[in-house]
Design a protein around this motif. Structure first.
Motif, mmCIF file in Angstrom:
data_model
loop_
_atom_site.group_PDB
_atom_site.id
_atom_site.type_symbol
_atom_site.label_atom_id
_atom_site.label_comp_id
_atom_site.label_asym_id
_atom_site.label_seq_id
_atom_site.Cartn_x
_atom_site.Cartn_y
_atom_site.Cartn_z
ATOM 1 N N SER A 274 11.754 -7.200 -2.315
ATOM 2 C CA SER A 274 11.234 -8.044 -3.064
ATOM 3 C C SER A 274 12.118 -7.109 -4.276
ATOM 4 O O SER A 274 11.671 -7.388 -5.517
ATOM 5 C CB SER A 274 9.549 -7.154 -3.308
ATOM 6 O OG SER A 274 9.001 -7.238 -2.239
ATOM 7 N N THR A 275 12.742 -6.063 -4.492
ATOM 8 C CA THR A 275 12.815 -5.340 -6.129
ATOM 9 C C THR A 275 14.372 -5.524 -5.585
ATOM 10 O O THR A 275 15.204 -5.488 -6.525
ATOM 11 C CB THR A 275 12.841 -4.348 -6.467
ATOM 12 O OG1 THR A 275 12.742 -3.732 -5.138
ATOM 13 C CG2 THR A 275 10.966 -4.019 -6.651
ATOM 14 N N GLY A 276 14.990 -5.614 -5.168
ATOM 15 C CA GLY A 276 17.322 -5.381 -4.390
ATOM 16 C C GLY A 276 18.008 -5.319 -3.790
ATOM 17 O O GLY A 276 17.579 -6.171 -2.959
ATOM 18 N N GLU A 395 0.656 -5.933 -1.046
ATOM 19 C CA GLU A 395 0.592 -6.575 -2.569
ATOM 20 C C GLU A 395 -0.319 -5.846 -2.979
ATOM 21 O O GLU A 395 -1.423 -5.734 -1.867
ATOM 22 C CB GLU A 395 0.960 -7.531 -2.328
ATOM 23 C CG GLU A 395 1.889 -8.639 -2.408
ATOM 24 C CD GLU A 395 1.882 -9.842 -2.861
ATOM 25 O OE1 GLU A 395 2.427 -10.195 -3.958
ATOM 26 O OE2 GLU A 395 1.135 -10.351 -2.442
ATOM 27 N N TRP A 420 -2.643 1.266 1.424
ATOM 28 C CA TRP A 420 -1.238 1.006 0.743
ATOM 29 C C TRP A 420 -0.239 1.716 1.266
ATOM 30 O O TRP A 420 -0.279 2.677 1.762
ATOM 31 C CB TRP A 420 -1.413 1.936 -0.475
ATOM 32 C CG TRP A 420 -0.056 1.928 -1.205
ATOM 33 C CD1 TRP A 420 0.176 0.840 -2.484
ATOM 34 C CD2 TRP A 420 1.125 2.650 -1.317
ATOM 35 N NE1 TRP A 420 1.615 1.279 -2.938
ATOM 36 C CE2 TRP A 420 1.465 2.614 -1.959
ATOM 37 C CE3 TRP A 420 1.091 4.039 -0.898
ATOM 38 C CZ2 TRP A 420 3.049 3.498 -2.200
ATOM 39 C CZ3 TRP A 420 1.706 5.148 -0.482
ATOM 40 C CH2 TRP A 420 3.170 4.735 -1.681
ATOM 41 N N TRP A 421 0.700 1.088 1.854
ATOM 42 C CA TRP A 421 2.369 2.315 1.992
ATOM 43 C C TRP A 421 3.364 1.046 2.325
ATOM 44 O O TRP A 421 3.577 0.000 1.927
ATOM 45 C CB TRP A 421 1.464 2.232 3.733
ATOM 46 C CG TRP A 421 1.477 1.119 4.934
ATOM 47 C CD1 TRP A 421 0.267 -0.100 4.197
ATOM 48 C CD2 TRP A 421 2.130 1.087 5.851
ATOM 49 N NE1 TRP A 421 0.632 -1.332 5.904
ATOM 50 C CE2 TRP A 421 1.400 -0.197 6.296
ATOM 51 C CE3 TRP A 421 3.082 1.099 6.507
ATOM 52 C CZ2 TRP A 421 1.688 -0.493 7.642
ATOM 53 C CZ3 TRP A 421 3.761 0.967 7.395
ATOM 54 C CH2 TRP A 421 3.214 -0.199 8.441
ATOM 55 N N ALA A 510 7.763 6.925 -5.170
ATOM 56 C CA ALA A 510 7.178 5.198 -4.484
ATOM 57 C C ALA A 510 7.715 4.056 -5.149
ATOM 58 O O ALA A 510 7.882 2.425 -4.654
ATOM 59 C CB ALA A 510 5.685 5.034 -4.533
ATOM 60 N N ASP A 512 5.708 3.001 -7.357
ATOM 61 C CA ASP A 512 4.557 1.844 -7.489
ATOM 62 C C ASP A 512 3.934 2.359 -9.198
ATOM 63 O O ASP A 512 3.568 3.623 -8.423
ATOM 64 C CB ASP A 512 3.604 1.732 -6.178
ATOM 65 C CG ASP A 512 4.425 0.356 -5.205
ATOM 66 O OD1 ASP A 512 5.204 -0.563 -5.659
ATOM 67 O OD2 ASP A 512 3.517 0.854 -4.351
ATOM 68 N N ARG A 527 4.403 -2.870 -9.579
ATOM 69 C CA ARG A 527 5.650 -1.596 -8.714
ATOM 70 C C ARG A 527 6.529 -1.548 -10.442
ATOM 71 O O ARG A 527 5.552 -1.964 -11.338
ATOM 72 C CB ARG A 527 6.690 -2.972 -8.176
ATOM 73 C CG ARG A 527 6.288 -3.331 -7.112
ATOM 74 C CD ARG A 527 6.663 -4.333 -6.679
ATOM 75 N NE ARG A 527 6.781 -5.170 -5.535
ATOM 76 C CZ ARG A 527 7.234 -4.580 -4.021
ATOM 77 N NH1 ARG A 527 7.995 -3.704 -4.275
ATOM 78 N NH2 ARG A 527 6.950 -5.142 -3.139
#
Ligand code: ATP
Ligand code: MG
Length: 660
Positions: A274-276, A395, A420-421, A510, A512, A527
């Motif tokens: 999702s981020t990179g 999410e 959440w994990w 994390a 987040d 995030r």
């Protein structure tokens, strides 16, 4: 760094108590019992896990030391010997579970197979023996690129049986994405299928493998094992490719489980991106086995009478931990479904629930939002009365989606377990225990016993009640990632050096944002990379998106920041609409005002853009970094190999339907 890390602007006050009958019969049946477990684990984490490891797992040899913590490197149960497939299979064969269904599998075209523990054991042993014949041995890595068929789980277990590490690559990824991951893992072999059925089409997996391996691009790969699923035409490379159905009948049905060290590599799994650039997350044997076993047992109150269904793909960590290892280690019956809701069968999930009498149903917010968009008639036309617990992951779930899930699917009877994990954590970190924890829509509630979670600022200082900050874990846990495969530096930098350790206290970062309310409940705010800075106010994405989603016309939304001379950043909101709603300039104005009413003027979007769909990873997570590029008129940058559908981006680039 300012003191206030991320501002919280939205409050949610509804609370739902666990149903009494469910609570009475649950593994953990009251908040008092949860608190007791939590405090016990906090006082002596190693002792807590050691006791459970002895009770819940079978060992070939006991461990010498429970925890060796040389930050940021943790070793759990060193000196112990076990095999996770022994815990998932063999130990059930000496009990009544021998002929219990391990997997109930249903294919997209409607074919189905049930595998009992005895049958699954047999298949796993056969494939393990085939892998040995292919030259795979302990310590090797094997790539798995499969559709959602039982052989996907069999392949993972066959690797683990002989001590080879698997690296599952989601069957929807491209040949390039597969190649990169096989190269990074230096895989010795690949297990795949001719194809898979997805959304009424055949996905040609074997062709993609051929493409990935072409021109000797992955020199480490020597053999490819191919399962026949779609009967598509494929090219078999002589000397390299082997049909499973040709070797299976003659393979020996017995293959003793290789004794593994607790810390032996179990698998590598690349994060969803999702981020990179995806990271090769490393998980080892004993701690992972124990943690996925315990979390599933308590957080879903798993019983022998349950029919448990997690809708994830085995290509994600959710599939690893909670379709394969967690359920099997517990001796559960798990449903495995090849299909996804699709135009030809949008109600297929509810068909499966009805057909098999599913009692525990675990899915993702992206799916829930899609169900809402499709309307209540589909679930209402099916008998969902077997359900007793619902779960969500992937999410933050917008409170309105939570309420819909609770009412329309759970008929207000079923607790919602918001877990959440991360790929890195191996198992649930924040989660309600359904017989104990009162739930609040949009909150993943409290840490699992043994997890020391906190919300802190950049200096590691705990945030006050309802103050936003960074979500961290302050003590190692058994299924913690051990490193990033082949990149220790990235492991340290990404997770352990974002917040500087102080006085021997290390912080697992994390990535987040979160806040904790006065009752100790955690609320994920989005995030950290996606935080928007408006006039000095740092806002998480979750709360603004939830405000938008609470408007009746909005199905889904993603907000991002766009550089702004005056404010630092301006909020751009991408919005998809509910079936009945029409895009208009008036609606844009109304949505902006709606956010002001729900949150305040500070969160007022400078621009609303209507979209047909939002760019998502193939695991269904919104990729805000791409929207950020779009909003500021920049080129799309960074890795897009995990993007579900490129045309979504192209359409967004052409402008929204309203202004077109
Ligand atoms: P990458 O790390 O490569 O950018 P990713 O973070 O999407 O990819 P995953 O490990 O699959 O990869 O996802 C974990 C993330 O998903 C969490 O860090 C969090 O942002 C989000 N998430 C998962 N479950 C929840 C939940 N119940 N509530 C809120 N957020 C969640
Ligand atoms: Mg991540």
């Amino acid at each position: 760094m300012t003191d206030i890390t991320i501002e919280s602007v939205l409050q949610e006050n509804r609370t739902f108590a666990p149903p009494t009958a469910l609570a009475q019969a649950a593994h953990v049946s009251s908040m008092a019992q949860y608190e007791e477990l939590y405090e016990k684990a906090k006082a002596d984490p190693a002792g807590f896990w050691a006791e459970l490891a002895e009770q819940e797992l079978d060992w070939f040899k006991p461990w010498d030391k429970v925890l060796d913590w040389q930050p940021p490197f943790a070793k759990w149960f060193e000196g112990g010997k076990l095999n996770i497939t022994y815990n998932c299979l063999d130990r059930h064969l000496t009990t009544w579970r021998k002929n219990k269904a391990a997997f109930i599998w249903e294919g997209e075209p409607g074919d189905s197979v049930t595998l009992t523990y005895a049958q699954l054991h047999r298949q796993v042993c056969k494939m393990a023996n085939v892998l040995k014949d292919m030259g795979v041995s302990k310590g090797d890595r094997v790539g798995i690129y499969m559709p959602m068929i039982p052989e996907a789980a069999i392949a993972m277990l066959a690797c683990a049986r002989i001590g080879a590490a698997h690296s599952v690559v989601f069957g929807g990824f491209s040949a390039e994405a597969l190649r990169d991951r096989l190269v990074d893992a230096k895989a010795k072999a690949v297990i795949t299928a001719d194809g898979g059925f997805r959304k009424d089409k055949v996905v040609h997996l074997k062709d993609a493998v051929d493409q990935a391996l072409a021109d000797n691009a992955v020199p480490s790969v020597q053999k490819v094992l191919v399962v026949q699923r779609t009967k598509s035409e494929v090219t078999m490379a002589a000397g390299r490719d082997i049909w499973w159905h040709e070797v299976e009948p003659d393979a020996a049905a017995d293959c003793p489980a290789e004794p593994m060290d607790s810390e032996d590599l179990l698998f590598i799994l690349y994060t969803s991106g999702s981020t990179g650039k995806p990271k090769g997350v490393v998980h080892t044997t004993a701690g992972y086995n124990l943690y996925t076993h315990m979390t599933l047992k308590w957080a879903f109150d798993l019983k022998d009478t349950d029919v448990y269904w997690c809708t994830a793909d085995v290509g994600w960590i959710t599939g690893h931990s909670y379709i394969v290892y967690g359920p099997l280690s517990n001796g559960a019956t798990a449903v495995m479904y090849e299909g996804v809701p699709r135009p030809s069968n949008p109600g297929c999930f509810w068909d499966v629930v009805e057909k098999y009498g599913v009692t525990i149903f675990y899915t993702a917010p992206t799916a829930i939002r899609a169900f809402i968009k499709m309307g209540n008639d589909l679930p209402n036309a099916r008998d969902l009365s077997s359900l007793r617990i619902l779960g969500t992951v992937g999410e933050p779930i917008n409170p309105e989606a939570w309420i819909w899930y609770h009412k329309v699917i759970g008929k207000e009877r079923c607790p919602i377990v918001d877990t959440w994990w991360q790929t890195e954590t191996g198992g649930f970190m924040l989660t309600p225990l359904p017989g104990a924890t009162p739930t609040k829509p949009g909150s993943a509630t409290k840490p699992f016993p043994g997890i020391l979670a906190d919300v802190v600022d950049m200096n590691g200082k705990p945030a006050g009640d309802d103050e936003g900050g960074y979500l961290v874990i302050k003590h190692p846990w058994p299924s913690m990632l051990r490193t990033v495969y082949g990149d220790e530096d990235r492991f340290r930098k990404t997770y352990w050096e974002q917040i500087e350790p102080k006085d021997g206290q290390y912080f697992y970062f994390a990535g987040d944002g979160a806040r904790r309310d006065k009752d100790g409940y955690f609320w994920i705010m989005g995030r950290v990379d996606d935080v928007i800075n408006v006039s000095g106010h740092r806002l998480g994405t979750m709360e603004i998106e939830s405000a938008l989603v609470s408007h009746p016309a909005v199905a889904e939304s993603a907000v991002v920041g766009r550089p702004d001379d005056l404010k630092g950043e301006d909020i751009v909101a991408f919005v998809t609409l509910e079936g009945g709603a029409t895009a208009s300039e008036d609606l844009k104005a109304e949505l902006k005002q709606h956010v002001v009413n729900e949150i305040g003027a500070i969160a007022r979007p400078g621009e609303i853009r209507f979209a047909e769909a939002l760019p998502k990873t193939r695991s269904g997570k919104i990729m805000r970094r791409l929207l950020r590029n779009l909003a500021s008129g920049a080129e799309i940058a960074g890795d897009t190999s995990t993007l579900e559908d490129r045309t979504v981006l192209d359409k967004l680039r052409q402008g929204d339907p309203e202004s077109a």
